[in-house]
Scaffold this motif. Structure first.
Motif, PDB file in Angstrom:
ATOM      1  N   SER A   1       0.849  -1.184   0.000  1.00  0.00           N
ATOM      2  CA  SER A   1       0.000   0.000   0.000  1.00  0.00           C
ATOM      3  C   SER A   1       0.886   1.236   0.000  1.00  0.00           C
ATOM      4  N   GLY A   2       0.264   2.378  -0.273  1.00  0.00           N
ATOM      5  CA  GLY A   2       0.997   3.629  -0.185  1.00  0.00           C
ATOM      6  C   GLY A   2       1.386   4.248  -1.510  1.00  0.00           C
ATOM      7  N   GLY A   3       1.125   3.556  -2.596  1.00  0.00           N
ATOM      8  CA  GLY A   3       1.447   4.133  -3.895  1.00  0.00           C
ATOM      9  C   GLY A   3       0.505   5.272  -4.249  1.00  0.00           C
ATOM     10  N   GLY A   4       0.828   5.958  -5.327  1.00  0.00           N
ATOM     11  CA  GLY A   4      -0.019   7.056  -5.762  1.00  0.00           C
ATOM     12  C   GLY A   4       0.677   7.937  -6.768  1.00  0.00           C
ATOM     13  N   LEU A   5       0.080   9.104  -6.991  1.00  0.00           N
ATOM     14  CA  LEU A   5       0.609  10.085  -7.933  1.00  0.00           C
ATOM     15  C   LEU A   5       1.288  11.213  -7.149  1.00  0.00           C
ATOM     16  N   VAL A   6       2.493  11.532  -7.538  1.00  0.00           N
ATOM     17  CA  VAL A   6       3.242  12.572  -6.846  1.00  0.00           C
ATOM     18  C   VAL A   6       4.062  13.357  -7.865  1.00  0.00           C
TER      19      VAL A   6
ATOM     20  N   ALA B   1       7.404  15.361  -9.266  1.00  0.00           N
ATOM     21  CA  ALA B   1       8.848  15.159  -9.149  1.00  0.00           C
ATOM     22  C   ALA B   1       9.390  15.929  -7.946  1.00  0.00           C
ATOM     23  N   GLY B   2      10.270  15.282  -7.212  1.00  0.00           N
ATOM     24  CA  GLY B   2      10.811  15.870  -5.994  1.00  0.00           C
ATOM     25  C   GLY B   2      10.038  15.506  -4.744  1.00  0.00           C
ATOM     26  N   GLY B   3       8.880  14.917  -4.932  1.00  0.00           N
ATOM     27  CA  GLY B   3       8.037  14.555  -3.803  1.00  0.00           C
ATOM     28  C   GLY B   3       8.428  13.241  -3.157  1.00  0.00           C
ATOM     29  N   SER B   4       7.619  12.821  -2.197  1.00  0.00           N
ATOM     30  CA  SER B   4       7.903  11.609  -1.421  1.00  0.00           C
ATOM     31  C   SER B   4       6.664  10.725  -1.318  1.00  0.00           C
ATOM     32  N   LEU B   5       6.920   9.461  -1.147  1.00  0.00           N
ATOM     33  CA  LEU B   5       5.880   8.483  -0.858  1.00  0.00           C
ATOM     34  C   LEU B   5       6.430   7.470   0.135  1.00  0.00           C
ATOM     35  N   ARG B   6       5.519   6.875   0.882  1.00  0.00           N
ATOM     36  CA  ARG B   6       5.903   5.836   1.838  1.00  0.00           C
ATOM     37  C   ARG B   6       5.124   4.573   1.495  1.00  0.00           C
ATOM     38  N   LEU B   7       5.838   3.584   1.019  1.00  0.00           N
ATOM     39  CA  LEU B   7       5.216   2.310   0.667  1.00  0.00           C
ATOM     40  C   LEU B   7       5.305   1.357   1.854  1.00  0.00           C
ATOM     41  N   SER B   8       4.212   0.667   2.105  1.00  0.00           N
ATOM     42  CA  SER B   8       4.191  -0.316   3.174  1.00  0.00           C
ATOM     43  C   SER B   8       3.839  -1.682   2.616  1.00  0.00           C
ATOM     44  N   CYS B   9       4.358  -2.695   3.253  1.00  0.00           N
ATOM     45  CA  CYS B   9       4.051  -4.073   2.886  1.00  0.00           C
ATOM     46  C   CYS B   9       3.665  -4.804   4.164  1.00  0.00           C
ATOM     47  N   ALA B  10       2.429  -5.244   4.213  1.00  0.00           N
ATOM     48  CA  ALA B  10       1.943  -5.988   5.369  1.00  0.00           C
ATOM     49  C   ALA B  10       2.004  -7.478   5.058  1.00  0.00           C
TER      50      ALA B  10
ATOM     51  N   GLU C   1      11.315   8.922 -13.784  1.00  0.00           N
ATOM     52  CA  GLU C   1      11.797   7.585 -14.125  1.00  0.00           C
ATOM     53  C   GLU C   1      11.591   6.570 -13.007  1.00  0.00           C
ATOM     54  N   ASP C   2      11.143   7.020 -11.845  1.00  0.00           N
ATOM     55  CA  ASP C   2      10.791   6.100 -10.767  1.00  0.00           C
ATOM     56  C   ASP C   2       9.376   5.547 -10.934  1.00  0.00           C
ATOM     57  N   THR C   3       8.661   6.024 -11.922  1.00  0.00           N
ATOM     58  CA  THR C   3       7.306   5.541 -12.178  1.00  0.00           C
ATOM     59  C   THR C   3       7.326   4.060 -12.513  1.00  0.00           C
TER      60      THR C   3
ATOM     61  N   VAL D   1       3.229   3.486  -8.464  1.00  0.00           N
ATOM     62  CA  VAL D   1       3.832   4.781  -8.157  1.00  0.00           C
ATOM     63  C   VAL D   1       3.980   5.547  -9.466  1.00  0.00           C
ATOM     64  N   THR D   2       3.397   6.729  -9.517  1.00  0.00           N
ATOM     65  CA  THR D   2       3.485   7.563 -10.702  1.00  0.00           C
ATOM     66  C   THR D   2       4.046   8.925 -10.308  1.00  0.00           C
ATOM     67  N   VAL D   3       5.125   9.315 -10.974  1.00  0.00           N
ATOM     68  CA  VAL D   3       5.782  10.577 -10.682  1.00  0.00           C
ATOM     69  C   VAL D   3       5.659  11.474 -11.899  1.00  0.00           C
ATOM     70  N   SER D   4       5.012  12.605 -11.720  1.00  0.00           N
ATOM     71  CA  SER D   4       4.818  13.542 -12.827  1.00  0.00           C
ATOM     72  C   SER D   4       5.943  14.572 -12.855  1.00  0.00           C
TER      73      SER D   4
END
Length: 124
Positions: free
Chosen positions: A7-12, A14-23, A89-91, A120-123
């Protein structure tokens, strides 16, 4: 048997942050080395980061360049990938994986269980 749910993916931007979790389910989570991989459209799945069962050892792909951090909490059966300074390119779809045996963290064949992935999508 281990089941993994990311969980934790999304659209952000460039330069932003995301926190991905794996349960992870299962009582033996602490016995597994954990890894994160990603797969962009038309490309092969590639290693991003890995962490040993005790969290005493971590490994990162060269392209991470200190932007990402992997961690785990065995008491909560979770592994987290913090993504900072994101680039277009991290998309990719990011996958969590668990490996029971002793094997190189960077190889997909080292892992026994896989989650379904989180986008994860980075614009730019």
């Amino acid at each position: 048997q281990v089941q993994l749910v990311e969980s934790g993916g999304g659209l952000v931007q460039a330069g932003g942050s995301l926190r991905l979790s794996c349960a992870a389910s299962g009582r033996t989570f602490s016995s597994y080395a954990m890894g994160w991989f990603r797969q962009a459209p038309g490309k092969e799945r590639e290693f991003v980061a890995g962490i040993s069962w005790s969290a005493g050892s971590t490994d990162y792909a060269d392209f991470v360049k200190r932007r990402f951090t992997i961690s785990r909490d065995n008491a909560k059966n979770t592994v987290v990938l913090q993504l900072n300074s994101l680039k277009p390119e991290d998309t990719a779809v990011y996958y969590c994986a668990a490996a029971l045996g002793v094997a190189p963290m960077r190889l997909t064949r080292s892992y026994d269980y896989w989650g379904q992935g989180t986008q994860v999508t980075v614009s730019s």
